[in-house]
Write an enzyme that holds these catalytic residues in place. Structure first.
Site: not given
Ligand SMILES: Cc1ncc(COP(=O)(O)O)c(C=O)c1O
Lengths: 406, 144
Positions: A123, A200, A203, A226
């Site tokens: 991401h 990370d 998910q 999430k």
């Molecule tokens: C794999 C992954 N990493 C990081 C994030 C970032 O999360 P946040 O926007 O809640 O900080 C997301 C959100 O879509 C994600 O799916």
């Protein structure tokens, strides 16, 4: 005991609404999940009763709020089986957690001879902070490629890692494709080279039980929102050894021990990394989310999610012209697909009119979309409150899309 | 036809449809008659940002009127940009700059007008009006 999804759905008020006159189908769970009543009530309850600032008042309410706040930290620690509660840093979200590690670890350990390894499936939140800190420290950013199957190329990773590598930062489960990465293998390889690994888990926490000690990761991060909790709260788990060595990220009140104009000494863990007034209500609300999920049990949740995911993939694949991305790779929670050569934006616009919330576009993971040579995809991301009937409705909508753009 | 007249015509066209699917089918049809941009303009310079699909718009001035051409990789976006081209193309820069866009609301595409939508209708309108502003300035310079 069978999984009573209809009973579970009753716990989520937002699921029971009409969109364009049709019952909502919420398939955008990877972006954010809906919240159970218990979480919503807890937040309201906090503001009705013990609302006050934490860690500073001697008065009764402040003590109550502080106890509840620290109670959440302990609950998080217990849930992911961290060794110590001070290894749980409360942040604003996964993005904030990654920025904390990139900046703090980066300032201390990265220089012009250093390398950082991320992957092609990340991401943007696990790309850009590393890009920026590498640029600042003149370090080199390296990227694990993907195989044809859409899985990470571990052979390439083994060749890439060397004594310049200072940290590996990879996702647990890809948000764009739903691919589950071989995280334990990655950690084992990295640890052979004495390189720490940041996972990370934005998910990952949603679709599997997490035991950070069994996993062996050095850092694990995620967002509450999430994972059925409120927005604006995130977690960074870090091994004590690393957190002790790392300098503070943001500075201000709460994170200090003493301040004079000549010198400030920093507070101990976890407060060294938690400056300013935290989002107390939502941190406490997040505990209710964990309690709720634990009440159902991640094992049952995972079994049910795998069942509907499997059903969904089969159902969609049966439609002529539907192509599932990274089909065949191990998956959790996500069906990322294309319909013939219809642009995802076109498909998404029509699917929306059926009252079905899907996401279209690059899902904040542009590099992997570029690698696949596609402008993006349509993503249906499932939660344990979704049903096979809802998947059937998506299938019907896809057939209409095909007819309209034929 | 003036901008207002074309807008009214489009509103009347859309009033024939009461269901969303017919409306979108009409937009899709409109995409098929889009005056296509010359391939050489399909570069980043002509790309309109803020859209989930890619849209390129070019403009030229012919006898005091602006001629727009466009393309997109998404069909609905093609239809929507053609809707704008029908309204704006062959009009004087002044008229385009001052054009009232409330007809988009009337045809039930209001949701597309929100600046937070990622389809970029707002960006397209802005870009087309910007072309008109540039042409207007150029015309003034030539007169001076
Ligand atoms: C794999 C992954 N990493 C990081 C994030 C970032 O999360 P946040 O926007 O809640 O900080 C997301 C959100 O879509 C994600 O799916």
């Amino acid at each position: 005991m069978s999984f009573d999804v209809l009973k579970i759905r009753k716990d989520f008020p937002a699921l029971h609404q009409q969109v364009y006159g049709k019952p909502l189908v919420y398939f955008d769970n990877a972006a954010t999940s809906q919240k159970p009543e218990a979480v919503i009530n807890q937040i309201a309850e906090y503001y009705r009763t013990i609302n006050s600032n934490v860690h500073r008042g001697v008065h009764y309410m402040s003590q109550q709020a502080t106890d509840a706040f620290e109670g959440s930290r302990k609950r998080i620690q217990e849930y992911i089986n961290a060794a110590n509660h001070h290894e749980i840093i409360i942040t604003k979200g996964a993005t904030d957690s990654i920025n904390l590690v990139a900046n703090s670890f980066g300032r201390k350990f990265l220089d012009e001879n250093a390398e950082v390894i991320i992957s092609s499936l990340e991401h943007h939140a696990n790309i850009v902070p590393w890009q920026v800190i590498c640029e600042k420290q003149k370090a080199k950013l390296r990227v694990i490629p993907v195989t044809e199957a859409g899985t990470l190329d571990l052979k390439a990773f083994e060749q890439m890692i060397n004594d310049k590598t200072k940290i590996v930062a990879v996702g647990h489960i890809s948000n764009a494709l739903g691919v589950v990465n071989p995280i334990k293998k990655i950690i084992a390889i990295a640890h052979q080279h004495n390189v720490p690994v940041m996972v990370d888990g934005a998910q990952g926490i949603v679709h599997d039980s997490i035991d950070v000690q069994a996993m062996g990761c050095d850092f694990y991060c995620f967002s509450s929102h999430k994972f059925y909790g409120p927005m604006g709260v995130g977690v960074l788990y870090g091994k004590e050894k690393w957190l002790e060595e790392m300098p503070p990220y943001q500075t201000g009140g709460e994170m200090i021990k003493s301040v004079t104009f000549e010198k400030t000494t920093y507070n101990e863990l976890p407060f060294k990394f938690e400056t300013g007034t935290p989002n107390v209500a939502d941190v406490i609300g997040f505990k209710s989310a964990i309690d709720y999920i634990d009440g159902i049990g991640m094992e049952s949740i995972k079994a049910y999610e795998d069942e509907i995911l499997d059903y969904g993939i089969k159902k969609l694949k049966a439609i002529d012209g539907v192509k599932i991305l990274a089909d065949g790779a191990p998956k959790a929670g996500v069906i990322s697909f294309l319909i013939d050569d219809i642009h995802p934006y076109d498909a998404g616009t029509i699917i929306d009119k059926f009252g079905i919330a899907v996401r279209t576009g690059n899902h904040c993971a542009q590099p992997i979309m570029d690698l696949l040579c596609i402008p993006g995809s349509i993503r249906a991301s499932l939660a344990f409150y979704n049903t096979k009937d809802e998947i059937d409705r998506l299938a019907e909508a896809i057939i209409t899309v095909k007819e309209m753009f034929a | 036809m003036s901008i207002q007249e074309t807008a009214t015509k489009i509103v009347n066209e859309f009033s024939l449809f009461d269901d969303w699917m017919d409306k979108y089918n009409h937009i899709i049809e409109m995409g098929k008659t889009l005056p296509m941009i010359d391939e050489k303009y399909k570069t980043d310079q002509y790309l309109i940002s803020g859209c989930q699909s890619r849209v390129w718009v070019s403009a030229e001035l012919a006898e005091g009127k602006v001629i727009f051409k466009a393309d997109s990789d998404a069909v609905i976006t093609k239809g929507i940009v053609n809707l704008l081209i029908r309204v704006f193309s062959n009009q004087a820069p002044e008229e385009i700059i001052d054009a009232d866009m409330s007809f988009i609301d009337e045809i039930g595409l209001k949701e597309h007008l929100s600046p937070t939508r990622s389809n970029g209708l707002v960006s397209m309108i802005k870009q087309m009006k910007l072309y008109a502003v540039v042409f207007k300035t150029k015309m003034k310079e030539q007169q001076a």
